[in-house]
Design an enzyme around this catalytic site. Structure first.
Site, PDB file in Angstrom:
ATOM      1  N   SER A   1       0.843  -1.193   0.000  1.00 63.74           N
ATOM      2  CA  SER A   1       0.000   0.000   0.000  1.00 63.74           C
ATOM      3  C   SER A   1       0.877   1.241   0.000  1.00 63.74           C
ATOM      4  CB  SER A   1      -0.885   0.003   1.260  1.00 63.74           C
ATOM      5  OG  SER A   1      -1.534   1.239   1.434  1.00 63.74           O
TER       6      SER A   1
ATOM      7  N   TYR B   1      -2.545  -1.446  10.042  1.00 60.81           N
ATOM      8  CA  TYR B   1      -2.484  -1.571   8.586  1.00 60.81           C
ATOM      9  C   TYR B   1      -1.150  -1.067   8.047  1.00 60.81           C
ATOM     10  CZ  TYR B   1      -3.933  -0.923   3.692  1.00 60.81           C
ATOM     11  OH  TYR B   1      -4.018  -0.976   2.314  1.00 60.81           O
TER      12      TYR B   1
END
Length: 267
Positions: A145, A158
């Site tokens: 990401s 995350y």
């Protein structure tokens, strides 16, 4: 990015985790369109089977918990029995864990995100590597990401997991190069998926001014990058981190026109 030719993955077998929707479904479709046989996996059976039916004889769905070693072994064994081996692996399955300040996120929630988003990638690599090696090599694409390239507030679990995926990718790339196994990571920015739908970011130009390109991306734009890294078009690329984020991680966008500071002498 135009990507490889339409048959760039012809007769290759690719496993795509989290393939029932979003980025995973787009990657499965793109790999199949490039000629691959796709084994798409997910916990969402109804949606996963629908994607597999859409792709016809080029795809098969398997229910798969990426945190389960037994499930990973079953997926790898199925690929070996059905297709003779594995040429590509897309470690895409993941969750966001929601938006929480660091001090507000519970240890349980943190561990859950890391278990799925990072440990799941580790288990996939460890399980599929021997199968891929026996098949003569291959390509692994780990979906990280933009949060794995910078410090993004309110993403403790995350962000930490995605940074871990980035590092694990480089370790694997170094260890597996001699086996003709390439390992790279893709770092999507803000993309329209079910995971981001609740944010309500509009489509089109100007919808996302935080990125220099001024808009959110599409799953198909990420899928083209994934297929590029799976294919021979990227044959000399390993250990790389490919940001597909509209320039979001490149630097801040100027919100006012730049004016020359006349106090600075010219050179």
């Amino acid at each position: 990015m135009t990507g490889p030719s339409a048959d760039g993955l012809r007769d290759r077998t690719v496993i795509v985790t989290g393939g029932a929707r979003g980025l995973g479904a787009a990657a499965a479709r793109a790999a199949a369109a490039a000629g691959a046989r796709v084994l798409l996996t997910d916990l969402r059976e109804k949606e996963g089977r629908a994607v597999a039916r859409e792709l016809g004889g080029r795809a098969r769905f398997v229910r798969h918990d990426v945190t389960s070693e037994d499930d990973w072994r079953a997926v790898a064994d199925l690929a070996s029995r059905t297709y003779g081996g594995v040429d590509g692996l897309v470690n895409n399955a993941g969750i966001s864990g929601g938006s929480h300040a660091l001090e507000e996120q519970t240890a349980e929630a943190f561990r859950r995100v890391v278990d799925i988003d990072l440990t799941g990638v580790f288990l996939g690599l460890r399980t599929v590597i021997p199968v891929m090696r026996a098949h003569g090599g291959g390509s692994v694409v780990n979906v990280s990401s933009a949060a794995g390239l910078m410090g993004l507030a309110r993403t403790a679990g995350y962000g930490a997991a995605k940074w871990g995926v980035r590092g694990l990718t480089k370790i694997a790339a170094v260890e597996l190069a001699a086996d003709r196994i390439r390992v790279n990571s893709v770092h999507p920015g803000m993309i329209h998926t079910p995971m981001t739908a609740h944010l309500g970011i509009p489509d089109g130009e100007g919808g996302y001014p935080a990125a220099p390109l001024g808009r959110v991306g599409t799953p198909e734009e990420i899928a083209r990058a994934v297929v590029f890294l799976l294919s021979d078009a990227s044959s000399y690329v390993t250990g790389a981190e490919l940001a597909v984020d509209g320039g979001w991680t490149t630097g801040p966008v100027l919100t006012t026109p730049f004016k020359e500071d006349r106090r600075c002498p010219s050179t």
